[in-house]
Write a protein that holds these residues in place. Structure first.
Motif, short mmCIF file in Angstrom:
data_model
loop_
_atom_site.label_atom_id
_atom_site.label_comp_id
_atom_site.label_asym_id
_atom_site.label_seq_id
_atom_site.Cartn_x
_atom_site.Cartn_y
_atom_site.Cartn_z
N SER A 237 0.63 -1.42 -0.12
CA SER A 237 -0.42 0.05 -0.18
C SER A 237 0.15 1.20 0.28
O SER A 237 0.35 2.09 -0.05
CB SER A 237 -0.79 0.19 1.22
OG SER A 237 -0.62 -0.05 2.51
N ASN A 238 2.21 1.04 -0.40
CA ASN A 238 3.17 1.96 -0.42
C ASN A 238 3.57 2.71 -2.19
O ASN A 238 4.51 1.89 -2.00
CB ASN A 238 4.25 1.81 0.63
CG ASN A 238 5.53 3.24 0.71
OD1 ASN A 238 5.30 4.12 0.22
ND2 ASN A 238 6.33 3.17 2.25
N PRO A 239 2.65 3.22 -2.40
CA PRO A 239 3.11 3.66 -3.26
C PRO A 239 4.95 4.17 -4.11
O PRO A 239 5.49 3.21 -4.66
CB PRO A 239 2.38 4.50 -3.93
CG PRO A 239 1.35 5.14 -2.57
CD PRO A 239 1.32 4.21 -2.18
N GLU A 240 5.54 4.88 -2.90
CA GLU A 240 6.71 4.67 -3.06
C GLU A 240 8.28 3.73 -3.32
O GLU A 240 8.62 3.59 -4.05
CB GLU A 240 7.09 5.93 -2.08
CG GLU A 240 6.93 7.22 -2.35
CD GLU A 240 6.62 8.15 -1.04
OE1 GLU A 240 8.01 7.55 -0.35
OE2 GLU A 240 6.63 9.23 -1.43
#
Length: 153
Positions: free
Chosen positions: A120-123
């Motif tokens: 869930s962390n796009p980066e």
């Protein structure tokens, strides 16, 4: 009697969890990152469908257990289950005879949440994708005659 049969069947039921919506280009880099972050290696890998870890130790009440996590991927869904569950005794590790569904579920939930957190962390996902592309390019080998690695305009 019927109630006791239901309780035993519930305790013996296979523990599992799913992480949905993971695309194929993301799922294994995310899983490998979680495994690496938790110092957990792989025992068996049949990618892109399945990956099995080495043993993970955990507690079930006063008992020490260990099992292998199995990650199965199909149709944008990652399923996490356990296999090879064992209990530690005076003569070492042996197949678990006493069900520990609550402890099994907790172990699976821990890894499910870790995978969801990374996914869930796009980066983080972008970094993992880039690292995967770079390692694929590096594994292609050095440039031979007629090959261009970096073209500078």
């Amino acid at each position: 009697m019927l109630a006791s049969v239901f309780v035993v069947q519930s305790l013996l039921a296979q523990s599992e969890a799913q992480v949905t919506g993971l695309k194929q280009d993301v799922v294994w880099p995310v899983v490998y990152k979680v495994l690496k972050d938790n110092n957990l290696g792989t025992a068996n890998s049949k990618l892109p469908e399945m990956l099995e870890t080495n043993f993970v130790e955990y507690s079930a009440g006063m008992l020490r257990n260990r099992a292998k996590l199995v990650f199965t991927y199909k149709g944008d869904n990652l399923t996490i289950t356990l296999t090879g569950r064992q209990t530690s005794g005076t003569s070492g590790w042996s197949d678990a005879m006493i069900p520990s569904k609550k402890a099994d579920d907790k172990l699976i939930a821990v890894y499910t949440e870790k995978i969801r957190a990374v996914a869930s962390n796009p980066e983080e996902v972008a970094k993992l994708k880039m690292a995967g592309q770079n390692s694929a390019a590096a594994s292609a080998g050095p440039a031979g005659p007629g090959k261009v690695i970096n073209k500078i305009a």
